[in-house]
Motif scaffolding. Structure first.
Motif, PDB file in Angstrom:
ATOM      1  N   LEU A   1      27.279 145.239  73.946  1.00 27.78           N
ATOM      2  CA  LEU A   1      28.739 145.194  73.823  1.00 27.78           C
ATOM      3  C   LEU A   1      29.309 144.066  74.679  1.00 27.78           C
ATOM      4  CD1 LEU A   1      31.431 146.389  72.832  1.00 27.78           C
ATOM      5  CD2 LEU A   1      31.330 147.930  74.805  1.00 27.78           C
ATOM      6  N   CYS A   2      28.813 143.917  75.897  1.00 33.28           N
ATOM      7  CA  CYS A   2      29.270 142.834  76.787  1.00 33.28           C
ATOM      8  C   CYS A   2      28.935 141.468  76.193  1.00 33.28           C
ATOM      9  CB  CYS A   2      28.650 142.981  78.167  1.00 33.28           C
ATOM     10  SG  CYS A   2      29.305 144.353  79.113  1.00 33.28           S
ATOM     11  N   ASP A   3      27.711 141.334  75.676  1.00 35.75           N
ATOM     12  CA  ASP A   3      27.313 140.067  75.048  1.00 35.75           C
ATOM     13  C   ASP A   3      28.212 139.738  73.862  1.00 35.75           C
ATOM     14  OD1 ASP A   3      25.269 139.851  76.894  1.00 35.75           O
ATOM     15  OD2 ASP A   3      23.715 140.590  75.518  1.00 35.75           O
ATOM     16  N   ASP A   4      28.519 140.736  73.045  1.00 32.34           N
ATOM     17  CA  ASP A   4      29.394 140.526  71.887  1.00 32.34           C
ATOM     18  C   ASP A   4      30.808 140.157  72.331  1.00 32.34           C
ATOM     19  OD1 ASP A   4      27.299 141.076  70.189  1.00 32.34           O
ATOM     20  OD2 ASP A   4      27.926 143.144  69.789  1.00 32.34           O
ATOM     21  N   LEU A   5      31.280 140.760  73.401  1.00 35.68           N
ATOM     22  CA  LEU A   5      32.603 140.439  73.930  1.00 35.68           C
ATOM     23  C   LEU A   5      32.660 138.989  74.414  1.00 35.68           C
ATOM     24  CD1 LEU A   5      35.452 141.389  74.667  1.00 35.68           C
ATOM     25  CD2 LEU A   5      34.520 142.204  76.832  1.00 35.68           C
ATOM     26  N   VAL A   6      31.632 138.553  75.120  1.00 36.73           N
ATOM     27  CA  VAL A   6      31.567 137.159  75.593  1.00 36.73           C
ATOM     28  C   VAL A   6      31.532 136.201  74.406  1.00 36.73           C
ATOM     29  CG1 VAL A   6      30.107 135.471  76.773  1.00 36.73           C
ATOM     30  CG2 VAL A   6      30.519 137.696  77.811  1.00 36.73           C
ATOM     31  N   GLU A   7      30.722 136.519  73.398  1.00 34.34           N
ATOM     32  CA  GLU A   7      30.649 135.662  72.207  1.00 34.34           C
ATOM     33  C   GLU A   7      32.013 135.580  71.513  1.00 34.34           C
ATOM     34  OE1 GLU A   7      28.294 135.342  67.941  1.00 34.34           O
ATOM     35  OE2 GLU A   7      27.623 136.800  69.420  1.00 34.34           O
ATOM     36  N   SER A   8      32.694 136.711  71.390  1.00 35.80           N
ATOM     37  CA  SER A   8      34.019 136.726  70.754  1.00 35.80           C
ATOM     38  C   SER A   8      35.022 135.892  71.542  1.00 35.80           C
ATOM     39  CB  SER A   8      34.522 138.159  70.632  1.00 35.80           C
ATOM     40  OG  SER A   8      33.675 138.906  69.795  1.00 35.80           O
TER      41      SER A   8
ATOM     42  N   ASN B   1      34.352 133.359  73.468  1.00 37.35           N
ATOM     43  CA  ASN B   1      34.004 131.941  73.267  1.00 37.35           C
ATOM     44  C   ASN B   1      34.498 131.433  71.922  1.00 37.35           C
ATOM     45  OD1 ASN B   1      32.761 130.966  75.645  1.00 37.35           O
ATOM     46  ND2 ASN B   1      30.949 132.192  75.188  1.00 37.35           N
ATOM     47  N   ILE B   2      34.417 132.250  70.875  1.00 44.12           N
ATOM     48  CA  ILE B   2      34.927 131.859  69.558  1.00 44.12           C
ATOM     49  C   ILE B   2      36.438 131.653  69.619  1.00 44.12           C
ATOM     50  CG2 ILE B   2      35.316 132.688  67.191  1.00 44.12           C
ATOM     51  CD1 ILE B   2      32.513 134.052  67.409  1.00 44.12           C
ATOM     52  N   ILE B   3      37.134 132.559  70.299  1.00 38.61           N
ATOM     53  CA  ILE B   3      38.587 132.433  70.457  1.00 38.61           C
ATOM     54  C   ILE B   3      38.918 131.171  71.251  1.00 38.61           C
ATOM     55  CG2 ILE B   3      40.621 133.466  71.543  1.00 38.61           C
ATOM     56  CD1 ILE B   3      39.265 136.229  70.894  1.00 38.61           C
ATOM     57  N   LYS B   4      38.158 130.916  72.325  1.00 40.13           N
ATOM     58  CA  LYS B   4      38.389 129.730  73.150  1.00 40.13           C
ATOM     59  C   LYS B   4      38.203 128.452  72.336  1.00 40.13           C
ATOM     60  CE  LYS B   4      35.471 127.522  75.993  1.00 40.13           C
ATOM     61  NZ  LYS B   4      34.518 127.307  77.070  1.00 40.13           N
ATOM     62  N   LEU B   5      37.129 128.385  71.544  1.00 34.52           N
ATOM     63  CA  LEU B   5      36.881 127.196  70.734  1.00 34.52           C
ATOM     64  C   LEU B   5      37.976 126.982  69.699  1.00 34.52           C
ATOM     65  CD1 LEU B   5      33.015 127.456  70.212  1.00 34.52           C
ATOM     66  CD2 LEU B   5      34.262 125.830  71.645  1.00 34.52           C
ATOM     67  N   ALA B   6      38.456 128.055  69.092  1.00 30.76           N
ATOM     68  CA  ALA B   6      39.540 127.935  68.119  1.00 30.76           C
ATOM     69  C   ALA B   6      40.811 127.411  68.793  1.00 30.76           C
ATOM     70  CB  ALA B   6      39.799 129.277  67.454  1.00 30.76           C
ATOM     71  N   ALA B   7      41.100 127.908  70.006  1.00 25.67           N
ATOM     72  CA  ALA B   7      42.283 127.440  70.736  1.00 25.67           C
ATOM     73  C   ALA B   7      42.138 125.976  71.123  1.00 25.67           C
ATOM     74  CB  ALA B   7      42.514 128.303  71.968  1.00 25.67           C
ATOM     75  N   LEU B   8      40.941 125.579  71.553  1.00 25.20           N
ATOM     76  CA  LEU B   8      40.721 124.184  71.935  1.00 25.20           C
ATOM     77  C   LEU B   8      40.845 123.255  70.740  1.00 25.20           C
ATOM     78  CD1 LEU B   8      37.760 124.543  74.466  1.00 25.20           C
ATOM     79  CD2 LEU B   8      40.142 123.943  74.978  1.00 25.20           C
ATOM     80  N   GLU B   9      40.373 123.703  69.563  1.00 23.28           N
ATOM     81  CA  GLU B   9      40.489 122.878  68.355  1.00 23.28           C
ATOM     82  C   GLU B   9      41.947 122.640  67.997  1.00 23.28           C
ATOM     83  OE1 GLU B   9      38.245 124.632  65.205  1.00 23.28           O
ATOM     84  OE2 GLU B   9      36.312 124.182  66.156  1.00 23.28           O
ATOM     85  N   LYS B  10      42.790 123.606  68.276  1.00 22.37           N
ATOM     86  CA  LYS B  10      44.220 123.450  68.003  1.00 22.37           C
ATOM     87  C   LYS B  10      44.930 122.737  69.146  1.00 22.37           C
ATOM     88  CE  LYS B  10      44.815 127.026  64.696  1.00 22.37           C
ATOM     89  NZ  LYS B  10      45.401 126.481  63.509  1.00 22.37           N
ATOM     90  N   GLY B  11      44.193 122.460  70.238  1.00 23.24           N
ATOM     91  CA  GLY B  11      44.771 121.750  71.366  1.00 23.24           C
ATOM     92  C   GLY B  11      45.748 122.588  72.165  1.00 23.24           C
ATOM     93  N   LEU B  12      45.573 123.912  72.158  1.00 24.47           N
ATOM     94  CA  LEU B  12      46.522 124.794  72.832  1.00 24.47           C
ATOM     95  C   LEU B  12      46.397 124.760  74.341  1.00 24.47           C
ATOM     96  CD1 LEU B  12      46.494 127.844  70.422  1.00 24.47           C
ATOM     97  CD2 LEU B  12      48.150 126.005  70.565  1.00 24.47           C
ATOM     98  N   HIS B  13      45.148 124.800  74.847  1.00 29.08           N
ATOM     99  CA  HIS B  13      44.986 124.883  76.288  1.00 29.08           C
ATOM    100  C   HIS B  13      43.524 124.658  76.634  1.00 29.08           C
ATOM    101  CE1 HIS B  13      45.940 125.928  80.350  1.00 29.08           C
ATOM    102  NE2 HIS B  13      45.211 127.010  80.368  1.00 29.08           N
ATOM    103  N   LYS B  14      43.265 124.021  77.759  1.00 30.39           N
ATOM    104  CA  LYS B  14      41.897 123.842  78.224  1.00 30.39           C
ATOM    105  C   LYS B  14      41.572 124.960  79.186  1.00 30.39           C
ATOM    106  CE  LYS B  14      42.036 119.011  77.487  1.00 30.39           C
ATOM    107  NZ  LYS B  14      41.357 117.822  77.488  1.00 30.39           N
ATOM    108  N   MET B  15      40.504 125.716  78.896  1.00 26.09           N
ATOM    109  CA  MET B  15      40.158 126.863  79.717  1.00 26.09           C
ATOM    110  C   MET B  15      38.646 127.035  79.762  1.00 26.09           C
ATOM    111  SD  MET B  15      41.370 129.772  77.084  1.00 26.09           S
ATOM    112  CE  MET B  15      42.085 128.998  75.658  1.00 26.09           C
TER     113      MET B  15
END
Length: 65
Positions: free
Chosen positions: A40-47, A49-63
């Protein structure tokens, strides 16, 4: 470590704290309901990271995750 003020039986409690550039996530798991909390923790981290990459692609914020 974080604390929770919930009472009674719960299969999953997710407590999170966001402070400045840091997010702390604390999970409380009933292993009778969720037999592999590490997965569950591994899946949460993966999720996250997917959200972070989507935000970075839209240029929303660097995190960092």
């Amino acid at each position: 470590m974080t604390a929770s003020a919930m009472f009674g039986p719960h299969a999953l409690i997710i407590h999170y704290v966001s402070y400045v550039d840091k997010l702390i996530i604390n999970l409380a798991v009933d292993t009778a309901v969720i037999p592999d909390p590490h997965l569950l923790c591994d899946d949460l981290v993966e999720s996250l990271n997917i959200i972070k990459l989507a935000a970075l692609e839209k240029g929303l914020h660097k995190m960092e995750v």
